[in-house]
Scaffold this motif. Structure first.
Motif, short mmCIF file in Angstrom:
data_model
loop_
_atom_site.label_atom_id
_atom_site.label_comp_id
_atom_site.label_asym_id
_atom_site.label_seq_id
_atom_site.Cartn_x
_atom_site.Cartn_y
_atom_site.Cartn_z
N VAL A 539 0.86 -1.18 0.00
CA VAL A 539 0.00 0.00 0.00
C VAL A 539 0.90 1.23 0.00
O VAL A 539 2.06 1.19 0.44
CB VAL A 539 -0.94 0.03 1.22
CG1 VAL A 539 -1.90 -1.14 1.18
CG2 VAL A 539 -0.17 0.05 2.52
N TYR A 605 -4.84 3.77 -9.39
CA TYR A 605 -4.86 3.38 -7.97
C TYR A 605 -6.29 3.43 -7.43
O TYR A 605 -7.13 4.20 -7.93
CB TYR A 605 -4.01 4.33 -7.13
CG TYR A 605 -2.53 4.25 -7.36
CD1 TYR A 605 -1.71 3.57 -6.46
CD2 TYR A 605 -1.93 4.88 -8.46
CE1 TYR A 605 -0.34 3.51 -6.64
CE2 TYR A 605 -0.56 4.83 -8.65
CZ TYR A 605 0.23 4.14 -7.74
OH TYR A 605 1.59 4.09 -7.93
N VAL A 617 -3.78 1.57 -3.25
CA VAL A 617 -3.29 0.31 -3.81
C VAL A 617 -3.36 0.41 -5.32
O VAL A 617 -4.23 1.08 -5.87
CB VAL A 617 -4.10 -0.90 -3.31
CG1 VAL A 617 -3.89 -1.12 -1.83
CG2 VAL A 617 -5.59 -0.73 -3.63
#
Length: 627
Positions: A539, A605, A617
């Motif tokens: 992340v 993302y 992410v």
């Protein structure tokens, strides 16, 4: 029952004097005790409403004006006789902060002390100021007397019509700023038009039927004739001015400058997606002075606690340095609120909440920002750009900012968008006024708060969750953000055991007590989980482009993974899908088109609720599930 005894104490304290003035009549001490006894036999939740009615009758003030005034200043709370940061006491927020005024006309530097509203009110009802500070009944009476006095001074007589009290209400705000005073009076009359149904933290029930009353603006003619306008970007119904933040090159080096970067958002530069809520941790005046001088930080707006006045310091087209994360700075507007995180209830005043909410609605409409908790966020929810920065990020506005009330004022209640009870996505709704968890470093240790604690196991005897970014984690300290879920944050349920729920949180499973779903609302949403075949995924603190997207004259910005990973089988709620971008602004300039550049990448993302803070992410790393 315990809370209501406080009100009985206030009532019985009236019988100490041999004779007292009560509801316009002279009563002996024996008669007073009888009157109090009769009130105790009434349904106790209505005692406060009765006192408003008595004060309104005694001083010939419209009841709706008196009720709406208290609602907009304190929501009928007396805070056990403790003052607000602006020196306001009791349910009527009677101000007692002596102000030293320099007599410039004399030119000799002499000064005088002005008589404050609380002292004026006490004199009008022949009481001591300490009584009005501690006794809500006398606080209400004193205010009614003072308001009647203001009205008489303004119009020559006590008005009979409700609409003619507008000028007196504006004056009662005590604001030296005309716009702020009139804005406050507008709020009071708007509340009269919408009505009130409210229960205080002591269980007192207050109601007021809506009335079509429109204020008589002429009753404030002495104030309105001097009303001025400014060039700040604010809604018309908010008192607002513009004081420019410092923006200068400090040496021969063009990279040595502060306190923000010029852009031309959204035409040139990133789009504006978020509004970040801060508290100042210093005074309003101190904050404005800091931002107006070389400081290496600023925000678009600063909101004053006492009256909700707004000062804009950076135009929204430009990028303020406020979030500690360049990606969020690029895409946001920052709003600072005068106050201290650990003293929130005293600083975060009702005028501040209302003024800020109006500003947020204005910004949301102007820049197409969704009015929800995924886009109106606290500074504490902004992630760092690296593991080290994640540990060092700020924790404001802290545990005592009333997100539920604030979002209701914004017009987007946290509990409004409900999903099916079978939904595995829940929004946290702690119910601020009644939620009083222990906070070890706050005073008092138990007070209304916006969070619920997370545990490692479904037991109150289990350790609190310890976020790996925090050295002192797993504590009940107010700024230990790792184990606290805030109102409006949204997560995926992982498991249920009796009264306990578990959610996926920061790469782990955490538990919170939730009997009968008391602290959650089921909602619809989008879930992400590691793509099939990936055991865990990284992340990030930003959605920066891949290295190949940067032109030769722009240094590529590394996107460093944070200290968490998401494992196979875990689920997180996606707030949005974002294309990667970066605004390169590293030098002082008056024309951003000449030297600054936007970089757009191919990577995409998802921004997710990772833990107390957001994270990103890569879209290529996850599978997406609509819930």
């Amino acid at each position: 029952m315990k809370k209501r005894k406080k009100w009985f104490h206030h009532f019985t304290s009236l019988s100490i004097a041999t004779t007292v003035i009560f509801s316009g009549s002279l009563l002996s001490s024996a008669d007073t005790r009888t009157s109090v006894s009769n009130q105790q036999n009434m349904s106790s939740p209505h005692l406060l409403q009765n006192e408003f009615q008595k004060a309104a009758t005694e001083f010939h003030v419209p009841l709706r004006v008196l009720l709406s005034l208290s609602y907009n200043l304190s929501q009928f709370e007396d805070h056990d006789g403790n003052p607000s940061t602006s020196g306001g006491y009791g349910p009527m927020h009677l101000v007692d902060l002596p102000t030293t005024l320099t007599d410039d006309l004399k030119g000799d530097g002499s000064s005088s002390v002005s008589k404050q509203p609380l002292q004026q009110a006490a004199e009008l009802i022949h009481e001591k100021t300490d009584v009005l500070k501690k006794n809500p009944v006398q606080n209400i009476r004193g205010t009614a007397a003072l308001l009647a006095n203001y009205a008489k001074e303004g119009t020559g007589s006590i008005p009979k019509a409700e609409e003619d009290w507008y000028g007196a209400v504006a004056r009662y705000s005590q604001s030296k700023d005309t716009n702020a005073a009139l804005e406050f009076a507008d709020d009071v009359y708007n509340t009269i038009q919408t009505g009130i149904v409210h229960t205080t933290t002591d269980g007192q029930r207050i109601s007021m039927a809506a009335s079509p009353t429109k204020p008589n603006l002429k009753s404030a003619k002495k104030m309105t004739k001097d009303k001025v306008y400014n060039r700040a970007e604010c809604p018309a119904n908010v008192s607002c001015d513009y004081i420019p933040a410092f923006y200068e090159q400090k040496s021969a080096n063009p990279s040595d400058y502060s306190n923000y970067d010029v852009a031309d958002r959204p035409s040139f530069g990133p789009d504006i997606r978020y509004i970040v809520i801060h508290d100042t941790e210093t005074s309003y005046d101190g904050t404005v002075r800091l931002f107006a001088n070389p400081y290496s930080a600023t925000s678009q707006y600063v909101v004053r606690s006492s009256d909700g006045h707004v000062t804009q310091m950076v135009h929204n087209k430009d990028i303020a340095w406020h979030a500690g994360n360049w990606y969020f700075n690029m895409h946001s507007v920052g709003i600072e609120h005068e106050g201290y995180a650990l003293q929130g209830a005293t600083w975060f005043s009702e005028p501040m909440y209302r003024s800020s909410a109006k500003l947020v609605r204005y910004l949301g409409h102007k820049y197409n920002i969704p009015l929800d908790r995924a886009h109106i966020i606290g500074h504490e929810e902004v992630p760092g750009l690296s593991p080290a920065r994640q540990s060092a990020m700020h924790s404001d506005p802290g545990p005592f900012w009333d997100w539920e009330h604030y979002m209701q004022l914004v017009g987007a209640p946290i509990t409004a968008s409900k999903g099916k009870p079978s939904s595995t996505i829940v929004t946290l709704t702690p119910h601020f006024k009644t939620n009083k968890p222990v906070v070890s470093d706050a005073s008092p240790a138990m007070q209304s708060a916006n969070f619920i604690y997370f545990y490692t196991e479904p037991s109150l005897d289990a350790p609190l969750f310890h976020d790996p970014a925090l050295k002192f984690g797993g504590s009940q300290q107010a700024l230990d953000w790792g184990n606290k879920g805030k109102a409006g944050q949204t997560f995926a349920l992982a498991e249920t055991k009796g009264d306990w729920n578990a959610i996926w949180y920061g790469g782990q499973k955490v538990w919170f007590v939730n009997p009968n779903n008391q602290y959650t609302t089921h909602v619809k949403g989008t879930l992400i989980t590691p793509k099939k075949g990936k055991q865990n995924i990284p992340v990030y603190g930003a959605a920066y482009p891949e290295a190949s997207a940067y032109p030769e004259d722009v240094t590529a910005r590394d996107n460093v993974p944070l200290q968490y990973t998401i494992s196979e089988g875990q689920y997180y709620v996606a707030a949005e899908k974002a294309k990667s971008d970066f605004y390169n602004a590293t030098t002082y300039t008056l024309n951003p088109y000449d030297v600054h550049k936007m970089v757009y990448g191919k990577d995409e993302y998802y921004r997710i609720h990772l833990n107390h803070r957001y994270a990103f992410v890569k879209a290529e790393d996850v599978d997406v599930i609509e819930n």
